[in-house]
Design a protein around this motif. Structure first.
Motif, short mmCIF file in Angstrom:
data_model
loop_
_atom_site.label_atom_id
_atom_site.label_comp_id
_atom_site.label_asym_id
_atom_site.label_seq_id
_atom_site.Cartn_x
_atom_site.Cartn_y
_atom_site.Cartn_z
N ARG A 59 -16.23 4.77 4.63
CA ARG A 59 -15.13 5.15 3.73
C ARG A 59 -15.61 4.94 2.30
N ASP A 61 -14.57 6.09 -0.43
CA ASP A 61 -13.52 5.91 -1.42
C ASP A 61 -13.12 4.46 -1.55
N ARG A 62 -13.04 3.75 -0.41
CA ARG A 62 -12.68 2.33 -0.45
C ARG A 62 -13.82 1.50 -1.04
N GLY A 65 -13.90 2.06 -4.65
CA GLY A 65 -12.70 1.45 -5.23
C GLY A 65 -12.86 -0.04 -5.46
N VAL A 145 -6.87 -1.96 -3.55
CA VAL A 145 -7.79 -0.85 -3.28
C VAL A 145 -7.02 0.32 -2.66
N TRP A 146 -6.12 0.00 -1.73
CA TRP A 146 -5.34 1.05 -1.07
C TRP A 146 -4.49 1.82 -2.07
N ASN A 149 -6.79 3.99 -4.22
CA ASN A 149 -7.31 5.11 -3.44
C ASN A 149 -6.24 6.13 -3.13
N SER A 152 -5.96 8.19 -6.21
CA SER A 152 -7.19 8.95 -6.40
C SER A 152 -7.35 10.05 -5.36
N ASN A 153 -7.08 9.72 -4.08
CA ASN A 153 -7.22 10.72 -3.01
C ASN A 153 -6.19 11.83 -3.16
N ILE A 164 -11.91 12.79 3.16
CA ILE A 164 -12.30 11.67 2.32
C ILE A 164 -13.33 10.79 3.02
#
Length: 426
Positions: A59, A61-62, A65, A145-146, A149, A152-153, A164
């Motif tokens: 992941r 993105d995480r 992040g 972070v969630w 994200n 952002s997502n 993603i």
């Protein structure tokens, strides 16, 4: 509050924050620069650091992040502490400006350029140890972070990015060729050549490597029995086609090890020869080599008869022909074994018009086009766009050709040379 904190502590905190900034910067570059294929190989081999990094990269993105959250936090905190220190030495007017300039230079050198450059050069040395801290940090900061994200997502989806998650890495055939070329000494040159040849099998058909029908040596049952037996005893081939009258009328393929069964008999008949022949195996001329290789394996065959769209025999191809496309000719002197190519003292070659272009390229290391005519005669006629009334000269790419002999509407021989290799100019 700044008066309550000693300068030594402030400088110590600033140094720690710059180190943490370098940690986050280098971990970001190291994670993104690591060789994914080597990483996957090591993870499958049971190496825990590789498995840990692979989980984080699952992941991206995480991962990005948590790294950027940490990096921005320590950089902003470092800016605040630097400002407090600068105000102490330069006052409230000049202090913030001095802090901004000094901290920018320090972070640029010690927390950005240097650690990121090192991480790009040695990604595994950075990614493996930093993953020990990033994985628990991701769990600790997961709510933040969630949230980051999610926003952002959402923006990425508005830009058309749907997937993603880090998908499985894949390479196109051309990209894989580049990987093989750039492997250098890690893959021996001979093995590189074989790997590239395997990749090229998809672009080559049986029509490109077959033995043309006029060169096929077979047994004609219309010949007298003595001639047939003499041909069987003198044959240099392991398998020969058996036909009646015309090669388009192939009855079967005779394996000469079975010839002993009828040769040992007191009376040999043509029927006995036909009985020992195996039914023919026909191949469309447009079949790619990688497909035909599998077909040979599945059909338990080693030789096939190549036919065109009308069912007429074009030639034959063997398993050995396909293997030679991968491993090269089964000889150390390809040019010497090529009877259609005759080397000249001036560095040129006299080549028969019926010579196969692919054979010429392999024997001489040339790059004549192979996507059109299959023979040198056909290539010359294609470029001249008419049949020459007299000997002529032409140029195909970096190859110059001089027609030497024309007979019965066929260019029987031509002198060819690579003008660039001989120091000539076009």
């Amino acid at each position: 509050m700044s008066d309550d904190l000693p300068l030594g502590l402030l400088f110590g905190l600033l140094f720690l924050l710059i180190c943490l900034s370098a940690f986050f910067s280098s971990s970001e570059t190291g994670m993104m620069s690591i060789n994914r294929y080597r990483l996957s190989h090591q993870a499958k081999g049971g190496e825990r650091p590789a498995q840990r990094v692979l989980r984080l990269l699952g992941r991206p993105d995480r991962l990005i992040g948590v790294i950027l959250i940490g990096n921005n936090f320590v950089n902003n905190l470092a800016a605040s502490i630097a400002t407090i220190i600068a105000i102490h030495f330069f006052g409230e007017v000049s202090g913030p400006a001095v802090a901004t300039l000094a901290l920018t230079i320090v972070i640029l050198i010690f927390a950005e350029v240097t650690p990121k450059t090192y991480a790009a050069i040695k990604p595994e040395r950075i990614a493996y140890p930093t993953s020990l801290a990033l994985e628990p940090l991701l769990k600790l900061l997961y709510p933040l972070v969630w949230m980051v994200n999610a926003i952002s997502n959402g923006l990425l989806r508005l830009m058309g990015v749907r997937n993603i998650e880090g998908g499985a890495d894949s390479l196109t055939r051309d990209e894989l060729r580049t990987v093989v070329h750039e492997a250098g000494a890690m893959i021996p040159r001979r093995h590189q050549s074989m790997l590239l040849s395997i990749l090229d099998l998809e672009n080559v058909t049986v029509n490109d490597i077959m033995v043309p029908r006029h060169e096929v040596s077979g047994i004609d049952l219309d010949d007298d029995l003595e001639s047939i037996l003499a041909q069987v005893r003198a044959s240099q081939h392991t398998r020969v086609p058996v036909y009646k009258g015309d090669i388009n009328n192939i009855i079967g393929i005779l394996h000469l090890r079975n010839a002993a069964r009828f040769l040992s008999k007191s009376e040999v008949t043509k029927a006995a020869i036909v009985q020992e022949a195996r039914e023919p195996y026909f191949i469309p001329e447009s079949t790619p080599l990688h497909t035909q290789l599998l077909n040979f394996q599945q059909q338990k065959r080693r030789i096939g008869i190549v036919v065109d769209e009308y069912g007429d025999v074009e030639g034959l191809v063997t398993l050995e022909d396909i293997l030679e496309e991968i491993v090269g000719e089964f000889t150390t002197d390809v040019a010497g074994m090529q009877q259609d190519i005759h080397s000249q003292d001036d560095g040129s070659y006299v080549i028969e018009g019926t010579a196969n272009i692919r054979d010429i390229n392999k024997a001489l290391g040339w790059q004549l086009p192979t996507d059109g005519p299959k023979t040198l005669n056909g290539l010359i006629l294609e470029h001249l766009e008419s049949f020459p009334d007299a000997p002529a000269c032409l140029q195909v790419g970096t190859t110059r050709m001089e027609i030497l002999q024309v007979k019965d509407n066929l260019i029987t021989s031509a002198r060819c040379w690579q003008y660039m290799r001989r120091g000539r100019t076009a």
